[in-house]
Scaffold this motif. Structure first.
Motif, mmCIF file in Angstrom:
data_model
loop_
_atom_site.group_PDB
_atom_site.id
_atom_site.type_symbol
_atom_site.label_atom_id
_atom_site.label_comp_id
_atom_site.label_asym_id
_atom_site.label_seq_id
_atom_site.Cartn_x
_atom_site.Cartn_y
_atom_site.Cartn_z
ATOM 1 N N LEU A 37 3.877 3.729 -3.593
ATOM 2 C CA LEU A 37 3.238 2.411 -3.566
ATOM 3 C C LEU A 37 4.314 1.388 -3.209
ATOM 4 C CD1 LEU A 37 0.651 0.757 -3.991
ATOM 5 C CD2 LEU A 37 1.321 0.484 -6.394
ATOM 6 N N TRP A 38 4.068 0.639 -2.156
ATOM 7 C CA TRP A 38 5.090 -0.232 -1.569
ATOM 8 C C TRP A 38 4.592 -1.668 -1.470
ATOM 9 C CZ3 TRP A 38 9.738 2.012 0.147
ATOM 10 C CH2 TRP A 38 9.756 3.422 0.160
ATOM 11 N N ASP A 39 5.504 -2.601 -1.652
ATOM 12 C CA ASP A 39 5.285 -4.016 -1.358
ATOM 13 C C ASP A 39 6.272 -4.372 -0.262
ATOM 14 O OD1 ASP A 39 4.642 -6.675 -1.325
ATOM 15 O OD2 ASP A 39 4.622 -6.900 -3.493
ATOM 16 N N GLY A 86 0.808 -1.197 0.000
ATOM 17 C CA GLY A 86 0.000 0.000 0.000
ATOM 18 C C GLY A 86 0.843 1.249 0.000
ATOM 19 N N PHE A 87 0.334 2.302 0.647
ATOM 20 C CA PHE A 87 1.027 3.588 0.632
ATOM 21 C C PHE A 87 1.137 4.115 2.054
ATOM 22 C CE2 PHE A 87 -3.449 4.177 -0.065
ATOM 23 C CZ PHE A 87 -3.824 5.347 0.556
ATOM 24 N N LEU A 118 -3.105 9.258 -2.262
ATOM 25 C CA LEU A 118 -2.344 8.792 -3.414
ATOM 26 C C LEU A 118 -3.192 8.956 -4.655
ATOM 27 C CD1 LEU A 118 0.501 7.446 -3.536
ATOM 28 C CD2 LEU A 118 -0.660 5.277 -3.846
ATOM 29 N N ASP A 119 -2.565 9.417 -5.745
ATOM 30 C CA ASP A 119 -3.284 9.463 -7.012
ATOM 31 C C ASP A 119 -3.665 8.041 -7.402
ATOM 32 O OD1 ASP A 119 -3.318 9.340 -10.138
ATOM 33 O OD2 ASP A 119 -3.642 11.455 -9.617
ATOM 34 N N ARG A 161 1.208 8.365 -7.099
ATOM 35 C CA ARG A 161 2.094 9.368 -6.538
ATOM 36 C C ARG A 161 1.303 10.280 -5.596
ATOM 37 N NH1 ARG A 161 6.959 10.690 -8.731
ATOM 38 N NH2 ARG A 161 6.648 12.899 -8.227
ATOM 39 N N ASN A 162 1.977 10.760 -4.561
ATOM 40 C CA ASN A 162 1.429 11.886 -3.826
ATOM 41 C C ASN A 162 1.930 13.151 -4.522
ATOM 42 O OD1 ASN A 162 4.109 12.324 -2.862
ATOM 43 N ND2 ASN A 162 3.746 10.923 -1.150
#
Length: 487
Positions: A184-186, A165-166, A171-172, A177-178
């Motif tokens: 966006l992360w795994d 998630g973020f 987040l767009d 992106r912010n």
């Protein structure tokens, strides 16, 4: 068929609401054997962002359909008096994961957290996922975190085993992106994927449920959607995403974008993903013993329906605090009920710990209430005393029974929010004894919390932001130093 279609009710009707293990005995005295203890329930916690009280059809919204959220209510319990711990994101999420008033932590003073890398959820603080882990659960957070940034703060440092998630506040939905960077992360790896964010989160949740089903390990999946938080982008709105990326657009805060139609489509897109998750539970034979909760982090924002309340996000009026909340657990909760029990976000920690047979950390006692008895058997509502504050506009509030004390700037009120949910009839002179008692109790409670500080961020809407807030000014970020009233 949505619950509202099966049971056509007026909006006022909707508001009012209408394991131990089993011991088996063998024939012989020497053959007594206890059956295995019941399986621990799985938990799926579905959290919307900035969703108004009436923004789903089972709470009365007539212009959109949310059949999957409605089905949770139809198969379980719907709250008519659920509150958020705060009128904004980070503060509520602090209470939601700790089970304590957010003002006990430095992080909880942020309204919301806005770029301070040294403030976040302390990794050593017990959390719902860390306490569940002690009794065998694995937990995954999918979606929004907003409780601090790397390297000091992270979902994986606070009890979750996996994260997709973020980390920031928004987040767009297409660029992911912010206003400053990709987000966006795994787990702790930054990833770049294409697709509409709500759908990506739903797909990951379906995959995670399937993996947990194969492992047979009890699990908690926290699916914290961005929807229907700004930027106002529905499925197919890539052009809006591109517009917001242009210099001079104002960024993803998106004050010049959005519409009722877009907002409705964002909610319906979230509901479709919730349907996919519910189907994944059914496909894997997990529905019966899975607790499914759907709620919001605070009251609604610009396009939200907060009927029958006034106020929005960032305000301690009922519209900024009252939220939808539904729960199902077919193994334990009778279906199709409503409850008038007053509840608050921090109640979920002691409730879910009780359902899992887990204990809270005695060094960090919870401020929430275990709601499990309310779920499993019809009973009268238990009286509650709840307290709030919000730095912008020096807002303070307390609820005891049907009465609510409210302060905004230098204006003070007493409302009966059951008879008068619009908060119109100021009863502070008519019921001076109740008003004075609630004010005193608020000050006594506030003295046990961290004080407001100038360094913490707070946000409120001004007359430049929203036309119906004409005359409202931007907050100066300064705290209000409360002076106890004279008796």
């Amino acid at each position: 068929m949505p619950l509202a279609d099966k049971h056509p009710l007026t909006r006022r009707d909707l508001l009012r609401g209408a394991t131990a293990g089993v011991v088996a005995l063998a024939l012989g005295a020497d053959a007594k054997k206890a059956q295995p203890p019941p399986k621990l329930p799985n938990i799926v916690f579905l959290l919307a962002d900035d969703l108004g009280f009436a923004d789903v059809s089972c709470y009365g919204r007539p212009d959109l359909k949310t059949p999957n959220i409605d089905s949770i209510a139809a198969h379980g319990l719907r709250f008519t008096q659920a509150y958020a711990n705060s009128a904004v994101c980070t503060a509520t999420r602090t209470a939601l994961i700790t089970g304590r008033y957010q003002y006990r932590l430095r992080l909880g003073l942020e309204e919301p957290l806005a770029g301070n890398p040294d403030v976040g959820l302390p990794p050593e603080h017990p959390t719902l996922p860390s306490m569940l882990k002690k009794v065998g659960y694995s937990s995954t957070l999918i979606g929004k975190w907003h409780l601090g940034v790397l390297p000091k703060f992270d979902p994986l440092k606070s009890g979750y085993d996996h994260f997709y998630g973020f980390r920031g506040g928004a987040l767009d939905y297409y660029s992911h992106r912010n206003d400053h960077s990709d987000d966006l992360w795994d787990d702790d790896v930054l990833v770049h994927q294409t697709g509409y964010l709500t759908e990506l989160l739903g797909s990951r949740a379906v995959d995670v449920v399937g993996a947990y089903a194969k492992s047979r390990q009890p699990f908690m999946v926290s699916l914290h959607f961005n929807a229907p938080h700004w930027p106002w982008e529905a499925p197919g709105d890539e052009a809006e995403s591109q517009r917001l990326a242009q210099p001079g657009s104002g960024g993803i805060f998106d004050l010049d974008g959005g519409s009722q139609k877009t907002y409705q489509q964002m909610i319906e897109a979230m509901d479709r993903q919730i349907g996919r998750v519910l189907q994944a539970l059914e496909t894997n034979g997990l529905t019966e013993n899975t607790i499914v909760i759907f709620t919001s982090d605070n009251g609604g924002e610009r396009f939200a329906d907060t009927w029958p309340f006034t106020g929005k996000k960032t305000e301690l009026l009922e519209g900024g605090l009252r939220i939808p909340a539904v729960i199902s657990w077919p193994a334990r909760i009778p279906r199709g009920r409503t409850t008038d029990q007053v509840s608050i976000s921090m109640d979920w920690v002691p409730t879910l710990l009780a359902a899992a047979g887990a204990a809270s950390d005695p060094a960090y006692p919870t401020d929430g209430m275990n709601l499990l008895p309310i779920f499993t058997q019809p009973s009268a509502a238990i009286p509650r005393k709840l307290f709030w504050r919000y730095k912008a506009n020096a807002q303070r509030a307390a609820r005891d029974g049907d009465y609510k004390f409210l302060k905004i700037l230098d204006n003070t009120f007493l409302f009966n929010v059951v008879d008068d949910p619009l908060e119109r009839a100021n009863l502070k002179d008519r019921h001076k004894d109740i008003y004075q008692r609630l004010v005193r109790e608020w000050y006594d409670w506030n003295a046990t919390m961290l004080p407001e500080i100038e360094e913490s961020f707070t946000h409120s809407f001004s007359g430049q932001d929203l036309a119906d807030h004409f005359g409202a000014k931007e907050t100066d970020q300064k705290p209000d130093i409360p002076e106890p009233p004279d008796d």
